[in-house]
Write a protein that holds these residues in place. Structure first.
Motif, PDB file in Angstrom:
ATOM      1  N   GLY A 169       4.895 -27.408 -14.175  1.00 48.82           N
ATOM      2  CA  GLY A 169       5.502 -28.728 -13.990  1.00 48.82           C
ATOM      3  C   GLY A 169       6.482 -28.750 -12.831  1.00 48.82           C
ATOM      4  O   GLY A 169       6.573 -29.742 -12.103  1.00 48.82           O
ATOM      5  N   ILE A 170       7.221 -27.662 -12.651  1.00 44.34           N
ATOM      6  CA  ILE A 170       8.142 -27.558 -11.512  1.00 44.34           C
ATOM      7  C   ILE A 170       7.364 -27.625 -10.195  1.00 44.34           C
ATOM      8  O   ILE A 170       7.724 -28.367  -9.277  1.00 44.34           O
ATOM      9  CB  ILE A 170       8.949 -26.247 -11.590  1.00 44.34           C
ATOM     10  CG1 ILE A 170       9.863 -26.246 -12.816  1.00 44.34           C
ATOM     11  CG2 ILE A 170       9.766 -26.041 -10.311  1.00 44.34           C
ATOM     12  CD1 ILE A 170      10.568 -24.920 -13.054  1.00 44.34           C
ATOM     13  N   VAL A 171       6.289 -26.854 -10.126  1.00 43.50           N
ATOM     14  CA  VAL A 171       5.460 -26.851  -8.917  1.00 43.50           C
ATOM     15  C   VAL A 171       4.851 -28.235  -8.688  1.00 43.50           C
ATOM     16  O   VAL A 171       4.779 -28.725  -7.554  1.00 43.50           O
ATOM     17  CB  VAL A 171       4.346 -25.789  -9.020  1.00 43.50           C
ATOM     18  CG1 VAL A 171       3.469 -25.790  -7.774  1.00 43.50           C
ATOM     19  CG2 VAL A 171       4.954 -24.403  -9.236  1.00 43.50           C
ATOM     20  N   LEU A 172       4.425 -28.886  -9.772  1.00 46.36           N
ATOM     21  CA  LEU A 172       3.795 -30.203  -9.666  1.00 46.36           C
ATOM     22  C   LEU A 172       4.777 -31.252  -9.141  1.00 46.36           C
ATOM     23  O   LEU A 172       4.427 -32.071  -8.278  1.00 46.36           O
ATOM     24  CB  LEU A 172       3.265 -30.618 -11.038  1.00 46.36           C
ATOM     25  CG  LEU A 172       2.510 -31.946 -11.117  1.00 46.36           C
ATOM     26  CD1 LEU A 172       1.273 -31.910 -10.234  1.00 46.36           C
ATOM     27  CD2 LEU A 172       2.140 -32.263 -12.558  1.00 46.36           C
ATOM     28  N   PHE A 231       6.997 -15.638   1.233  1.00 43.89           N
ATOM     29  CA  PHE A 231       6.775 -14.193   1.228  1.00 43.89           C
ATOM     30  C   PHE A 231       7.302 -13.567  -0.063  1.00 43.89           C
ATOM     31  O   PHE A 231       6.644 -12.716  -0.679  1.00 43.89           O
ATOM     32  CB  PHE A 231       7.442 -13.552   2.438  1.00 43.89           C
ATOM     33  CG  PHE A 231       7.187 -12.072   2.556  1.00 43.89           C
ATOM     34  CD1 PHE A 231       5.897 -11.575   2.667  1.00 43.89           C
ATOM     35  CD2 PHE A 231       8.246 -11.170   2.543  1.00 43.89           C
ATOM     36  CE1 PHE A 231       5.652 -10.209   2.764  1.00 43.89           C
ATOM     37  CE2 PHE A 231       8.012  -9.806   2.651  1.00 43.89           C
ATOM     38  CZ  PHE A 231       6.711  -9.328   2.760  1.00 43.89           C
ATOM     39  N   ALA A 232       8.483 -14.011  -0.508  1.00 51.59           N
ATOM     40  CA  ALA A 232       9.037 -13.508  -1.766  1.00 51.59           C
ATOM     41  C   ALA A 232       8.136 -13.861  -2.944  1.00 51.59           C
ATOM     42  O   ALA A 232       7.906 -13.034  -3.849  1.00 51.59           O
ATOM     43  CB  ALA A 232      10.441 -14.071  -1.981  1.00 51.59           C
ATOM     44  N   MET A 233       7.595 -15.086  -2.950  1.00 53.48           N
ATOM     45  CA  MET A 233       6.727 -15.499  -4.050  1.00 53.48           C
ATOM     46  C   MET A 233       5.420 -14.709  -4.039  1.00 53.48           C
ATOM     47  O   MET A 233       4.887 -14.350  -5.104  1.00 53.48           O
ATOM     48  CB  MET A 233       6.444 -16.997  -3.949  1.00 53.48           C
ATOM     49  CG  MET A 233       5.672 -17.563  -5.137  1.00 53.48           C
ATOM     50  SD  MET A 233       6.525 -17.341  -6.724  1.00 53.48           S
ATOM     51  CE  MET A 233       7.888 -18.505  -6.550  1.00 53.48           C
ATOM     52  N   ILE A 234       4.882 -14.434  -2.844  1.00 54.23           N
ATOM     53  CA  ILE A 234       3.646 -13.645  -2.749  1.00 54.23           C
ATOM     54  C   ILE A 234       3.867 -12.225  -3.273  1.00 54.23           C
ATOM     55  O   ILE A 234       3.043 -11.685  -4.013  1.00 54.23           O
ATOM     56  CB  ILE A 234       3.143 -13.620  -1.290  1.00 54.23           C
ATOM     57  CG1 ILE A 234       2.522 -14.974  -0.938  1.00 54.23           C
ATOM     58  CG2 ILE A 234       2.127 -12.504  -1.075  1.00 54.23           C
ATOM     59  CD1 ILE A 234       2.122 -15.102   0.519  1.00 54.23           C
ATOM     60  N   ILE A 235       4.993 -11.615  -2.899  1.00 55.59           N
ATOM     61  CA  ILE A 235       5.312 -10.269  -3.392  1.00 55.59           C
ATOM     62  C   ILE A 235       5.376 -10.276  -4.919  1.00 55.59           C
ATOM     63  O   ILE A 235       4.796  -9.406  -5.603  1.00 55.59           O
ATOM     64  CB  ILE A 235       6.652  -9.772  -2.808  1.00 55.59           C
ATOM     65  CG1 ILE A 235       6.542  -9.556  -1.292  1.00 55.59           C
ATOM     66  CG2 ILE A 235       7.100  -8.486  -3.506  1.00 55.59           C
ATOM     67  CD1 ILE A 235       5.699  -8.380  -0.901  1.00 55.59           C
ATOM     68  N   ALA A 236       6.089 -11.276  -5.471  1.00 55.56           N
ATOM     69  CA  ALA A 236       6.213 -11.365  -6.933  1.00 55.56           C
ATOM     70  C   ALA A 236       4.849 -11.558  -7.582  1.00 55.56           C
ATOM     71  O   ALA A 236       4.533 -10.920  -8.600  1.00 55.56           O
ATOM     72  CB  ALA A 236       7.141 -12.523  -7.295  1.00 55.56           C
ATOM     73  N   LEU A 242      14.651 -25.453  -3.437  1.00 59.84           N
ATOM     74  CA  LEU A 242      15.291 -24.138  -3.553  1.00 59.84           C
ATOM     75  C   LEU A 242      15.519 -23.754  -5.016  1.00 59.84           C
ATOM     76  O   LEU A 242      15.271 -22.610  -5.417  1.00 59.84           O
ATOM     77  CB  LEU A 242      16.619 -24.147  -2.789  1.00 59.84           C
ATOM     78  CG  LEU A 242      16.518 -24.402  -1.275  1.00 59.84           C
ATOM     79  CD1 LEU A 242      17.905 -24.528  -0.665  1.00 59.84           C
ATOM     80  CD2 LEU A 242      15.736 -23.293  -0.591  1.00 59.84           C
ATOM     81  N   ALA A 243      15.965 -24.707  -5.825  1.00 56.39           N
ATOM     82  CA  ALA A 243      16.212 -24.416  -7.243  1.00 56.39           C
ATOM     83  C   ALA A 243      14.905 -24.128  -7.975  1.00 56.39           C
ATOM     84  O   ALA A 243      14.839 -23.221  -8.826  1.00 56.39           O
ATOM     85  CB  ALA A 243      16.941 -25.592  -7.897  1.00 56.39           C
ATOM     86  N   GLY A 244      13.861 -24.888  -7.639  1.00 56.14           N
ATOM     87  CA  GLY A 244      12.570 -24.682  -8.282  1.00 56.14           C
ATOM     88  C   GLY A 244      11.991 -23.318  -7.989  1.00 56.14           C
ATOM     89  O   GLY A 244      11.318 -22.717  -8.835  1.00 56.14           O
ATOM     90  N   PHE A 245      12.267 -22.805  -6.783  1.00 58.64           N
ATOM     91  CA  PHE A 245      11.797 -21.470  -6.415  1.00 58.64           C
ATOM     92  C   PHE A 245      12.313 -20.422  -7.401  1.00 58.64           C
ATOM     93  O   PHE A 245      11.548 -19.598  -7.917  1.00 58.64           O
ATOM     94  CB  PHE A 245      12.263 -21.149  -4.990  1.00 58.64           C
ATOM     95  CG  PHE A 245      12.107 -19.713  -4.594  1.00 58.64           C
ATOM     96  CD1 PHE A 245      10.865 -19.202  -4.260  1.00 58.64           C
ATOM     97  CD2 PHE A 245      13.214 -18.866  -4.546  1.00 58.64           C
ATOM     98  CE1 PHE A 245      10.716 -17.873  -3.895  1.00 58.64           C
ATOM     99  CE2 PHE A 245      13.076 -17.541  -4.172  1.00 58.64           C
ATOM    100  CZ  PHE A 245      11.820 -17.042  -3.844  1.00 58.64           C
ATOM    101  N   PHE A 246      13.601 -20.466  -7.693  1.00 61.15           N
ATOM    102  CA  PHE A 246      14.176 -19.499  -8.632  1.00 61.15           C
ATOM    103  C   PHE A 246      13.729 -19.799 -10.061  1.00 61.15           C
ATOM    104  O   PHE A 246      13.594 -18.885 -10.886  1.00 61.15           O
ATOM    105  CB  PHE A 246      15.692 -19.496  -8.530  1.00 61.15           C
ATOM    106  CG  PHE A 246      16.201 -18.961  -7.232  1.00 61.15           C
ATOM    107  CD1 PHE A 246      16.201 -17.597  -6.988  1.00 61.15           C
ATOM    108  CD2 PHE A 246      16.665 -19.813  -6.231  1.00 61.15           C
ATOM    109  CE1 PHE A 246      16.656 -17.078  -5.782  1.00 61.15           C
ATOM    110  CE2 PHE A 246      17.125 -19.304  -5.018  1.00 61.15           C
ATOM    111  CZ  PHE A 246      17.120 -17.937  -4.795  1.00 61.15           C
ATOM    112  N   GLY A 247      13.508 -21.086 -10.370  1.00 59.94           N
ATOM    113  CA  GLY A 247      13.047 -21.450 -11.705  1.00 59.94           C
ATOM    114  C   GLY A 247      11.671 -20.887 -12.025  1.00 59.94           C
ATOM    115  O   GLY A 247      11.342 -20.669 -13.190  1.00 59.94           O
ATOM    116  N   LEU A 290       5.719 -27.109   1.820  1.00 59.45           N
ATOM    117  CA  LEU A 290       5.275 -26.666   0.498  1.00 59.45           C
ATOM    118  C   LEU A 290       4.880 -25.188   0.534  1.00 59.45           C
ATOM    119  O   LEU A 290       3.787 -24.813   0.119  1.00 59.45           O
ATOM    120  CB  LEU A 290       4.084 -27.530   0.050  1.00 59.45           C
ATOM    121  CG  LEU A 290       3.852 -27.657  -1.462  1.00 59.45           C
ATOM    122  CD1 LEU A 290       4.964 -28.469  -2.093  1.00 59.45           C
ATOM    123  CD2 LEU A 290       2.518 -28.319  -1.748  1.00 59.45           C
ATOM    124  N   SER A 291       5.795 -24.351   1.014  1.00 59.67           N
ATOM    125  CA  SER A 291       5.443 -22.960   1.318  1.00 59.67           C
ATOM    126  C   SER A 291       5.253 -22.095   0.083  1.00 59.67           C
ATOM    127  O   SER A 291       4.158 -21.590  -0.170  1.00 59.67           O
ATOM    128  CB  SER A 291       6.519 -22.354   2.228  1.00 59.67           C
ATOM    129  OG  SER A 291       7.777 -22.400   1.568  1.00 59.67           O
TER     130      SER A 291
END
Length: 529
Positions: free
Chosen positions: A330-333, A285-290, A199-204, A52-53
């Motif tokens: 909701g995606i994260v949940l 790391f990409a999500m933290i930067i964003a 992977l899809a949820g990450f971009f969503g 769950l990174s």
């Protein structure tokens, strides 16, 4: 019709790979009792969802801003990521030597000197078992509070209560039980789908956040350090926040505890460990930067934690409005619920393994598996351990009714307990390899014969292996040391870090129980017939 019925009544013919896996497991002293339903992609999905990174980075990085600021979060995560890669590389070497459900405590058994072997095995087994049970509770708590926070976002008049939190936790763990109690094949297929969703949820989440939210400038993101905890120096403040950034990378060793259900485990488990930490670390790391670029109003985000539990929900709302934020949340949940399935499976397998070696109360009952060797559609499952984990989670979640401080102390046990087990096995591996007591790979070697030890199919060549091993030990010590520090000073009852009390209680109980009772009956991993 008769021919089909006869086919169903015949035991399945095992492939050569399955026979090789079973032979290796027997060489480790264990009788194959679970079906090997997982291949590389399904176990990769299993471990990626458990880790769950990038989802966890949303939860842990914003509070880390209080001690460190945007730059502290980014550079702190990079250090943690490098350290985690080093630790899991060492664990991957051990998983290739001995791919068993017991994981760390089985490795201690084959690495530790005979004079203290049983004691170290027992303590390691308790720490690992308790850590995974605590992780099962913590995942349920995150799911419950995230759902409540999302409801507050959609309906601001809603006031969450602790009893509702407990009921949602129970609902989350019951759903994990249902999926875990089906079949190994169904679980493997489920985890393959989860990898795609992960992977899809990450971009969503990432794309609308980056495109629609207001942005900070790069200088603010990469060079601004903050010390809101009242610590004497910025360096100390940085390291106080250091362990919280590591929590989004904890749990990749779940694949280890599924080893006896994985095909070609001595190769697949190490590869799954490394690919998981590399893929998930990159996403986090990409999500933290964003998130750091989009977090333009830190006071509002931190203040929103009082109502929505998690500051990232306010960041979502500022970017896309409350309705869009609910969709993104909701995606994260959904992915957090999927993570609960993986963590629940690993927790129950660890409980089952420790019971198999006679280390837990009622172990004769906990070790039972459902088994029908004639029906090809069914598989062997540790049902008793799955139900016991359900009962433990439901009982521990009741702590939230009395005190969230007490519950948070229980949840903080995860890093301390897991990394203490990592540190022990990494130290023992370093001792073995520097004294030349690990031989080259020997096919079919009996690794329960403690007179020698041979490498598995996956290892890091020297001298890089020793260098990596040293880094893993140093990083584990660093993380453990700072994991017991409170977030602010002066410290109150509400802001204290009670993990040292909970961790110390587990260690003291384990030591006393071993000295008083367990040393007379616990002999480490039992060699089964």
């Amino acid at each position: 019709m008769a021919n089909n019925s006869q086919a169903l009544l015949k035991p399945a013919t095992k492939s050569k790979t399955a026979l090789d896996d079973d032979a290796q497991l027997r060489s480790l002293g264990k009788r194959p009792r679970l079906n090997r339903s997982f291949g590389f992609m399904s176990i990769l999905g299993f471990s990626c969802s458990a880790l769950l990174s990038w989802e966890g980075a949303l939860v842990t990085s914003v509070p880390g801003l209080l001690n460190g600021g945007p730059a502290g979060v980014i550079w702190g995560f990079l250090i943690n990521w490098a350290g985690t890669i080093s630790v899991y590389a060492a664990l991957a070497e051990l998983a290739s030597i001995a791919p068993t459900t017991g994981g760390q405590y089985h490795w201690v058994a084959i690495l530790a000197p005979e004079s203290c072997r049983n004691f170290l095995v027992y303590i390691t087994a308790w720490l690992t078992t308790i850590a995974w049970q605590a992780m099962a509770v913590s995942t349920g708590y995150i799911i419950a509070t995230m759902l409540q926070g999302t409801v507050v976002l959609a309906q601001p008049t809603y006031v969450p209560t602790s009893w509702q939190t407990v009921l949602i936790i129970w609902g989350a763990v019951l759903s994990a039980v249902v999926i875990n109690s089906t079949t190994g094949r169904a679980l493997a297929r489920f985890e393959g789908i989860v990898l795609i969703l992960h992977l899809a949820g990450f971009f969503g989440v990432l794309v609308p956040l980056v495109y629609l939210a207001p942005h900070n400038d790069a200088r603010t993101v990469f060079t601004t350090f903050v010390n809101e905890g009242g610590w004497p120096t910025q360096a100390m403040s940085f390291f106080v926040a250091f362990p919280s950034l590591a929590t989004s990378l904890v749990g990749a060793d779940c694949a280890v505890h599924m080893s006896e259900e994985i095909q070609s485990a001595s190769l697949v488990v190490p590869r799954a460990l490394m690919y998981t930490v590399l893929i998930n670390g990159s996403l986090a790391f990409a999500m933290i930067i964003a998130l750091m670029f989009c977090l333009t109003d830190l006071p509002s985000a931190l203040g929103a934690a009082e109502t929505t539990f998690y500051p990232f929900l306010q960041v979502f709302s500022a970017a896309v409005g409350p309705s869009g934020a609910c969709v993104m949340a909701g995606i994260v949940l959904v992915l957090a619920i999927a993570s609960g399935v993986s963590i629940y499976a690993s927790a129950s397998r660890m409980l089952w393994s420790f019971s198999r070696d006679g280390g837990l109360p009622f172990h004769r009952h906990l070790v039972k598996v459902s088994n029908n060797e004639y029906l090809l559609s069914q598989t062997s499952l540790p049902v008793a351990a799955i139900l016991a984990t359900l009962a433990i989670t439901m009982l521990l979640s009741l702590v939230a009714l009395g005190s969230t401080v007490a519950l948070n102390a229980l949840l903080s046990l995860v890093i301390a307990a897991l990394y203490s087990s990592y540190l022990l096995v990494c130290c023992l591996l370093l001792w073995r390899r520097t004294t030349g007591r690990i031989l080259p790979h020997i096919s079919g070697a009996d690794t329960l014969d403690l007179g020698y030890l041979s490498w598995g199919l996956w290892r890091i060549r020297e001298p890089l292996g020793t260098v990596n091993n040293v880094i893993a030990v140093l990083y584990s010590i660093l993380l453990l040391f700072w994991s017991f520090w409170p977030p602010t000073t002066p410290t109150t009852v509400e802001t204290a870090n009670w993990s040292i009390l909970v961790f110390g209680s587990v260690v003291v109980f384990s030591v006393l129980w071993y000295l008083l009772r367990a040393r007379y009956y616990f002999k480490g991993p039992i060699k089964e017939a």
